[in-house]
Motif scaffolding. Sequence first.
Motif, PDB file in Angstrom:
ATOM      1  N   LYS A  69      31.986  32.673  47.768  1.00 15.60           N
ATOM      2  CA  LYS A  69      30.615  32.727  48.267  1.00 15.60           C
ATOM      3  C   LYS A  69      29.652  33.109  47.135  1.00 15.60           C
ATOM      4  CE  LYS A  69      32.145  31.865  52.340  1.00 15.60           C
ATOM      5  NZ  LYS A  69      32.496  30.494  52.461  1.00 15.60           N
ATOM      6  N   PRO A  70      28.374  32.787  47.289  1.00 11.00           N
ATOM      7  CA  PRO A  70      27.378  33.115  46.252  1.00 11.00           C
ATOM      8  C   PRO A  70      27.350  34.600  45.878  1.00 11.00           C
ATOM      9  CG  PRO A  70      26.442  31.565  47.801  1.00 11.00           C
ATOM     10  CD  PRO A  70      27.784  31.969  48.368  1.00 11.00           C
ATOM     11  N   THR A  71      27.552  35.489  46.828  1.00 10.63           N
ATOM     12  CA  THR A  71      27.557  36.922  46.491  1.00 10.63           C
ATOM     13  C   THR A  71      28.743  37.273  45.599  1.00 10.63           C
ATOM     14  OG1 THR A  71      28.690  37.395  48.581  1.00 10.63           O
ATOM     15  CG2 THR A  71      26.295  37.686  48.536  1.00 10.63           C
ATOM     16  N   GLN A  72      29.873  36.612  45.808  1.00 12.60           N
ATOM     17  CA  GLN A  72      31.034  36.859  44.956  1.00 12.60           C
ATOM     18  C   GLN A  72      30.793  36.311  43.552  1.00 12.60           C
ATOM     19  OE1 GLN A  72      34.740  35.172  46.320  1.00 12.60           O
ATOM     20  NE2 GLN A  72      35.937  36.534  45.025  1.00 12.60           N
ATOM     21  N   ILE A  73      30.163  35.165  43.460  1.00 13.90           N
ATOM     22  CA  ILE A  73      29.823  34.605  42.147  1.00 13.90           C
ATOM     23  C   ILE A  73      28.930  35.579  41.386  1.00 13.90           C
ATOM     24  CG2 ILE A  73      28.547  32.768  40.968  1.00 13.90           C
ATOM     25  CD1 ILE A  73      29.530  30.882  43.226  1.00 13.90           C
ATOM     26  N   LYS A  74      27.916  36.081  42.047  1.00  9.76           N
ATOM     27  CA  LYS A  74      26.996  37.042  41.412  1.00  9.76           C
ATOM     28  C   LYS A  74      27.753  38.291  40.947  1.00  9.76           C
ATOM     29  CE  LYS A  74      22.681  39.491  42.187  1.00  9.76           C
ATOM     30  NZ  LYS A  74      21.627  39.834  43.120  1.00  9.76           N
ATOM     31  N   SER A  75      28.691  38.742  41.746  1.00 10.64           N
ATOM     32  CA  SER A  75      29.485  39.914  41.405  1.00 10.64           C
ATOM     33  C   SER A  75      30.352  39.664  40.167  1.00 10.64           C
ATOM     34  CB  SER A  75      30.362  40.295  42.603  1.00 10.64           C
ATOM     35  OG  SER A  75      31.121  41.440  42.322  1.00 10.64           O
ATOM     36  N   ILE A  76      30.976  38.498  40.102  1.00 13.28           N
ATOM     37  CA  ILE A  76      31.805  38.145  38.955  1.00 13.28           C
ATOM     38  C   ILE A  76      30.954  38.051  37.685  1.00 13.28           C
ATOM     39  CG2 ILE A  76      33.232  36.304  37.961  1.00 13.28           C
ATOM     40  CD1 ILE A  76      34.150  35.756  40.921  1.00 13.28           C
ATOM     41  N   VAL A  77      29.785  37.450  37.799  1.00 13.73           N
ATOM     42  CA  VAL A  77      28.866  37.338  36.658  1.00 13.73           C
ATOM     43  C   VAL A  77      28.467  38.735  36.164  1.00 13.73           C
ATOM     44  CG1 VAL A  77      26.560  36.585  35.946  1.00 13.73           C
ATOM     45  CG2 VAL A  77      28.023  35.045  37.269  1.00 13.73           C
ATOM     46  N   THR A  78      28.146  39.630  37.081  1.00 10.06           N
ATOM     47  CA  THR A  78      27.761  41.001  36.725  1.00 10.06           C
ATOM     48  C   THR A  78      28.890  41.707  35.982  1.00 10.06           C
ATOM     49  OG1 THR A  78      26.260  41.171  38.605  1.00 10.06           O
ATOM     50  CG2 THR A  78      27.054  43.243  37.664  1.00 10.06           C
ATOM     51  N   ALA A  79      30.105  41.595  36.492  1.00 12.47           N
ATOM     52  CA  ALA A  79      31.243  42.252  35.851  1.00 12.47           C
ATOM     53  C   ALA A  79      31.505  41.686  34.460  1.00 12.47           C
ATOM     54  CB  ALA A  79      32.485  42.126  36.727  1.00 12.47           C
ATOM     55  N   LEU A  80      31.457  40.358  34.317  1.00 13.06           N
ATOM     56  CA  LEU A  80      31.699  39.767  33.001  1.00 13.06           C
ATOM     57  C   LEU A  80      30.604  40.148  32.015  1.00 13.06           C
ATOM     58  CD1 LEU A  80      33.584  38.063  31.262  1.00 13.06           C
ATOM     59  CD2 LEU A  80      32.171  36.082  31.826  1.00 13.06           C
ATOM     60  N   ASN A  81      29.361  40.167  32.465  1.00 14.40           N
ATOM     61  CA  ASN A  81      28.267  40.587  31.574  1.00 14.40           C
ATOM     62  C   ASN A  81      28.505  42.004  31.061  1.00 14.40           C
ATOM     63  OD1 ASN A  81      26.759  38.234  31.551  1.00 14.40           O
ATOM     64  ND2 ASN A  81      25.508  38.840  33.296  1.00 14.40           N
ATOM     65  N   PHE A  82      28.927  42.899  31.932  1.00 13.03           N
ATOM     66  CA  PHE A  82      29.225  44.270  31.511  1.00 13.03           C
ATOM     67  C   PHE A  82      30.367  44.272  30.497  1.00 13.03           C
ATOM     68  CE2 PHE A  82      31.685  48.160  31.833  1.00 13.03           C
ATOM     69  CZ  PHE A  82      30.715  49.104  31.507  1.00 13.03           C
ATOM     70  N   TYR A  83      31.421  43.531  30.774  1.00 11.84           N
ATOM     71  CA  TYR A  83      32.568  43.477  29.869  1.00 11.84           C
ATOM     72  C   TYR A  83      32.153  42.971  28.486  1.00 11.84           C
ATOM     73  CZ  TYR A  83      37.206  42.413  28.059  1.00 11.84           C
ATOM     74  OH  TYR A  83      38.337  42.363  27.268  1.00 11.84           O
ATOM     75  N   ILE A  84      31.339  41.931  28.459  1.00 11.89           N
ATOM     76  CA  ILE A  84      30.863  41.364  27.192  1.00 11.89           C
ATOM     77  C   ILE A  84      30.058  42.397  26.404  1.00 11.89           C
ATOM     78  CG2 ILE A  84      29.217  39.685  26.230  1.00 11.89           C
ATOM     79  CD1 ILE A  84      30.209  37.730  28.450  1.00 11.89           C
ATOM     80  N   GLN A  85      29.136  43.086  27.075  1.00 12.18           N
ATOM     81  CA  GLN A  85      28.309  44.088  26.400  1.00 12.18           C
ATOM     82  C   GLN A  85      29.144  45.276  25.937  1.00 12.18           C
ATOM     83  OE1 GLN A  85      25.121  44.988  29.107  1.00 12.18           O
ATOM     84  NE2 GLN A  85      24.231  42.947  28.936  1.00 12.18           N
ATOM     85  N   LYS A  86      30.024  45.754  26.804  1.00  9.95           N
ATOM     86  CA  LYS A  86      30.857  46.919  26.482  1.00  9.95           C
ATOM     87  C   LYS A  86      31.733  46.660  25.270  1.00  9.95           C
ATOM     88  CE  LYS A  86      34.596  49.709  28.340  1.00  9.95           C
ATOM     89  NZ  LYS A  86      35.703  49.675  29.270  1.00  9.95           N
ATOM     90  N   ASN A  87      32.239  45.439  25.139  1.00 10.97           N
ATOM     91  CA  ASN A  87      33.171  45.097  24.064  1.00 10.97           C
ATOM     92  C   ASN A  87      32.521  44.341  22.912  1.00 10.97           C
ATOM     93  OD1 ASN A  87      35.909  46.018  25.128  1.00 10.97           O
ATOM     94  ND2 ASN A  87      35.032  44.935  26.867  1.00 10.97           N
ATOM     95  N   ASP A  88      31.184  44.251  22.941  1.00 11.91           N
ATOM     96  CA  ASP A  88      30.421  43.614  21.870  1.00 11.91           C
ATOM     97  C   ASP A  88      30.987  42.222  21.528  1.00 11.91           C
ATOM     98  OD1 ASP A  88      28.281  43.530  20.089  1.00 11.91           O
ATOM     99  OD2 ASP A  88      29.503  44.310  18.428  1.00 11.91           O
ATOM    100  N   ILE A  89      31.140  41.411  22.561  1.00 13.27           N
ATOM    101  CA  ILE A  89      31.703  40.072  22.403  1.00 13.27           C
ATOM    102  C   ILE A  89      30.571  39.081  22.167  1.00 13.27           C
ATOM    103  CG2 ILE A  89      32.944  38.226  23.608  1.00 13.27           C
ATOM    104  CD1 ILE A  89      34.522  40.480  25.027  1.00 13.27           C
TER     105      ILE A  89
END
Length: 119
Positions: A69-89
Amino acid sequence: MADHNELGKEGEKQALNLLKQKGYKIHKTNFRYLKHEVDIIAEFNNEIIAIEVKTRSTRDFGDPQDFIKPTQIKSIVTALNFYIQKNDIDLEARFDVIAIVAIHGKFEIEHIEDAFLSF
C-alpha cells in the motif's frame, strides 16, 4: 509462531538466496527506523536498494506485490533515507519487490526492479 510468520521468514530466506546468486551485496535485513522497516537493504551496480519481500501461499486474492500500500511505500522510503544518511552512502537509491508464492513447498519468485515506479 503462526504459519504465516513462518512462511514470511522462509520467503525472506529465499529472497536473500536469489539476491546473493545475482551478486547483490547484502547490507542489512529487517532494518528498523522508528516504526519503519525495510526487509532487505542491498547494493548492486552502484545503487543502494530497499527490497520489500512479499510472500503468499496462493494467488487467489492477487499477486503478492498487490498487497503493498502507499503508506508502506512511504515507510520504506523513510527508512532507507535514514539508512543512507546514517551511513553516509553516496549511491543512487532504488526500490525493488521480491514477490513469492509458495505452493506445495515450491517457491515461485519474481524480482521486480524499480517496483515503486509502477505503483
